[in-house]
Design a protein around this motif. Sequence first.
Motif, PDB file in Angstrom:
ATOM      1  N   LEU A 168       0.835  -1.198   0.000  1.00  0.00           N
ATOM      2  CA  LEU A 168       0.000   0.000   0.000  1.00  0.00           C
ATOM      3  C   LEU A 168       0.873   1.252   0.000  1.00  0.00           C
ATOM      4  O   LEU A 168       0.492   2.281  -0.564  1.00  0.00           O
ATOM      5  CB  LEU A 168      -0.910  -0.003   1.229  1.00  0.00           C
ATOM      6  N   SER A 172      -0.475   4.922  -5.225  1.00  0.00           N
ATOM      7  CA  SER A 172      -1.049   6.264  -5.158  1.00  0.00           C
ATOM      8  C   SER A 172      -2.423   6.169  -4.491  1.00  0.00           C
ATOM      9  O   SER A 172      -2.966   5.075  -4.287  1.00  0.00           O
ATOM     10  CB  SER A 172      -1.205   6.836  -6.571  1.00  0.00           C
ATOM     11  N   ASP A 173      -3.010   7.300  -4.173  1.00  0.00           N
ATOM     12  CA  ASP A 173      -4.341   7.306  -3.562  1.00  0.00           C
ATOM     13  C   ASP A 173      -5.366   6.631  -4.469  1.00  0.00           C
ATOM     14  O   ASP A 173      -6.241   5.889  -3.992  1.00  0.00           O
ATOM     15  CB  ASP A 173      -4.782   8.735  -3.250  1.00  0.00           C
ATOM     16  N   ASP A 174      -5.273   6.894  -5.774  1.00  0.00           N
ATOM     17  CA  ASP A 174      -6.208   6.276  -6.711  1.00  0.00           C
ATOM     18  C   ASP A 174      -6.021   4.763  -6.749  1.00  0.00           C
ATOM     19  O   ASP A 174      -6.999   4.008  -6.815  1.00  0.00           O
ATOM     20  CB  ASP A 174      -6.020   6.858  -8.115  1.00  0.00           C
ATOM     21  N   GLN A 175      -4.772   4.311  -6.731  1.00  0.00           N
ATOM     22  CA  GLN A 175      -4.499   2.877  -6.742  1.00  0.00           C
ATOM     23  C   GLN A 175      -4.962   2.221  -5.440  1.00  0.00           C
ATOM     24  O   GLN A 175      -5.497   1.113  -5.454  1.00  0.00           O
ATOM     25  CB  GLN A 175      -3.009   2.629  -6.962  1.00  0.00           C
ATOM     26  N   LYS A 176      -4.763   2.910  -4.322  1.00  0.00           N
ATOM     27  CA  LYS A 176      -5.255   2.385  -3.043  1.00  0.00           C
ATOM     28  C   LYS A 176      -6.769   2.236  -3.080  1.00  0.00           C
ATOM     29  O   LYS A 176      -7.322   1.253  -2.549  1.00  0.00           O
ATOM     30  CB  LYS A 176      -4.853   3.318  -1.897  1.00  0.00           C
ATOM     31  N   ALA A 177      -7.438   3.199  -3.676  1.00  0.00           N
ATOM     32  CA  ALA A 177      -8.900   3.139  -3.764  1.00  0.00           C
ATOM     33  C   ALA A 177      -9.343   1.926  -4.573  1.00  0.00           C
ATOM     34  O   ALA A 177     -10.353   1.288  -4.245  1.00  0.00           O
ATOM     35  CB  ALA A 177      -9.440   4.421  -4.387  1.00  0.00           C
ATOM     36  N   THR A 180      -8.996  -1.007  -2.272  1.00  0.00           N
ATOM     37  CA  THR A 180     -10.101  -1.022  -1.316  1.00  0.00           C
ATOM     38  C   THR A 180     -11.376  -1.520  -1.973  1.00  0.00           C
ATOM     39  O   THR A 180     -12.147  -2.289  -1.372  1.00  0.00           O
ATOM     40  CB  THR A 180     -10.331   0.387  -0.742  1.00  0.00           C
ATOM     41  N   GLU A 196      -9.764  -2.793   8.115  1.00  0.00           N
ATOM     42  CA  GLU A 196      -9.392  -1.392   8.324  1.00  0.00           C
ATOM     43  C   GLU A 196      -8.998  -1.131   9.778  1.00  0.00           C
ATOM     44  O   GLU A 196      -8.051  -0.393  10.061  1.00  0.00           O
ATOM     45  CB  GLU A 196     -10.552  -0.478   7.900  1.00  0.00           C
ATOM     46  N   ASP A 218       0.289   0.872   6.174  1.00  0.00           N
ATOM     47  CA  ASP A 218       0.581   0.688   4.752  1.00  0.00           C
ATOM     48  C   ASP A 218       1.496  -0.489   4.454  1.00  0.00           C
ATOM     49  O   ASP A 218       1.784  -0.773   3.289  1.00  0.00           O
ATOM     50  CB  ASP A 218       1.216   1.966   4.182  1.00  0.00           C
TER      51      ASP A 218
END
Length: 450
Positions: A168, A172-177, A180, A196, A218
Amino acid sequence: MTELDSGEPTAHDTQSEAGRRAHASRRNFMRKVFFASGATAVATMCGAGAWAALADDATTTTAAAAAADPSAVPSGAPSGGPGGGAGGPGNQSITEDFFGLTTDGTRVDDLFTIHSTGVRTAPVVAAANAFLAGLSDTQKTSTQFTVHSTEWRLWSNVDSYARQGVSLADLSDDQKALGTALLKSALSADGLETTEKIRKINQAAGEAIGNTSSFNEDAYYWTVMGTPSATEPWGFQFDGHHLVINYFVLGDQVVMSPCFWGSEPTSMEIDGETVTVCHEEVVAGLAFINSLSAAQQAVAIESSTKSNESMKAGAFCDNAVQEYTGIRGNALTAAQKTKLLGIVQAFTGRAKADVAKVTLAEVRKHVDDTYVTWAGGTGDDDAFYVRVHSPVVWIEVDCQAPGPLAGAYGASQGSGATQKHVHSVVRTPNGNDYGKELLRQHYLTSPHHR
């Protein structure tokens, strides 16, 4: 023995030099730990022998490699018993072929078949494809493996274990999303919340002891096995400290095991809010044992005391042999059987509702042949160990001694088992962890694999 090949090239087949170095580093960690376990480990390995029908990726002989590299055990190496419950290799060499958990070294046949279950797997296929599409080529090369890769078996609860895949921290934030979203497509709301919370407590506890380099939210890694498909076998693994999810898919069949759920501490004040996790399994276990009569408890409870670590089939014990012990399901009343199934539901309920329903129905069919073993106290706050063991399910809930995060809740490391440090593992005995038995049947019966 070579791998069975699906006939389609994957990223693993063209793994980059960087990926190969990471893989070598990971295996080097295992060799160090195995070497440190010494001759006793070799003499009492968890394995039950080779599964000739389906071999894993070829590896070097661990003992020989360890002899050639006898360096010190890395930080975070296990100190637990032979089950590897602390998260490390314990006394099993990963070079063994997969066989599965058994009671006597012999698998029970015909427990698992390829058939329609009615489970909706299209959402998880779409989410996995979207996640892979969101990765860079380099990330994808490090993340994707063949569906029959040994990578399935290289999970560990140890925080400092050298993992493969993409973390993680590297997304990137988009990849983490997208990651998820993949978890959300596979897990229930409770399951997603549990993942979480485990990560959140890991971060907060790391901050409390001043070691967020080892303990943070992460340091969790994604790997994908095979190519997500509506018809061909594939799966994914989410792997990190106190949290491991193995998720196998074949058509509308899902096998979600082995899974490891744990936390230290299990409850913590974070930003003014009390965050509690791994509580359902503790409550369910105590509800069951306290539903038994004194005579029944005498059968179920193997010890009134609880060792610091009791787990038998943690990481690197895929082939553990454990006879049935404790009280058998056919000796329980209907109400007590419901309490027993409550322990199972604490874990099956972390998958999507349709997956959980199918899994629980299979467990219910074997409830009379399900055994429950207990060690420790039976009071609300007592530390305990419980094992639920049947032909189709294996669950261990283990209250452990304070570990490396003891300072986060004012405890002393190794000071005695406590409900504030819980490890749990869920497995499918008789060869179907990682969906291995379904995968074997798929290769034997699918015309395009003959």
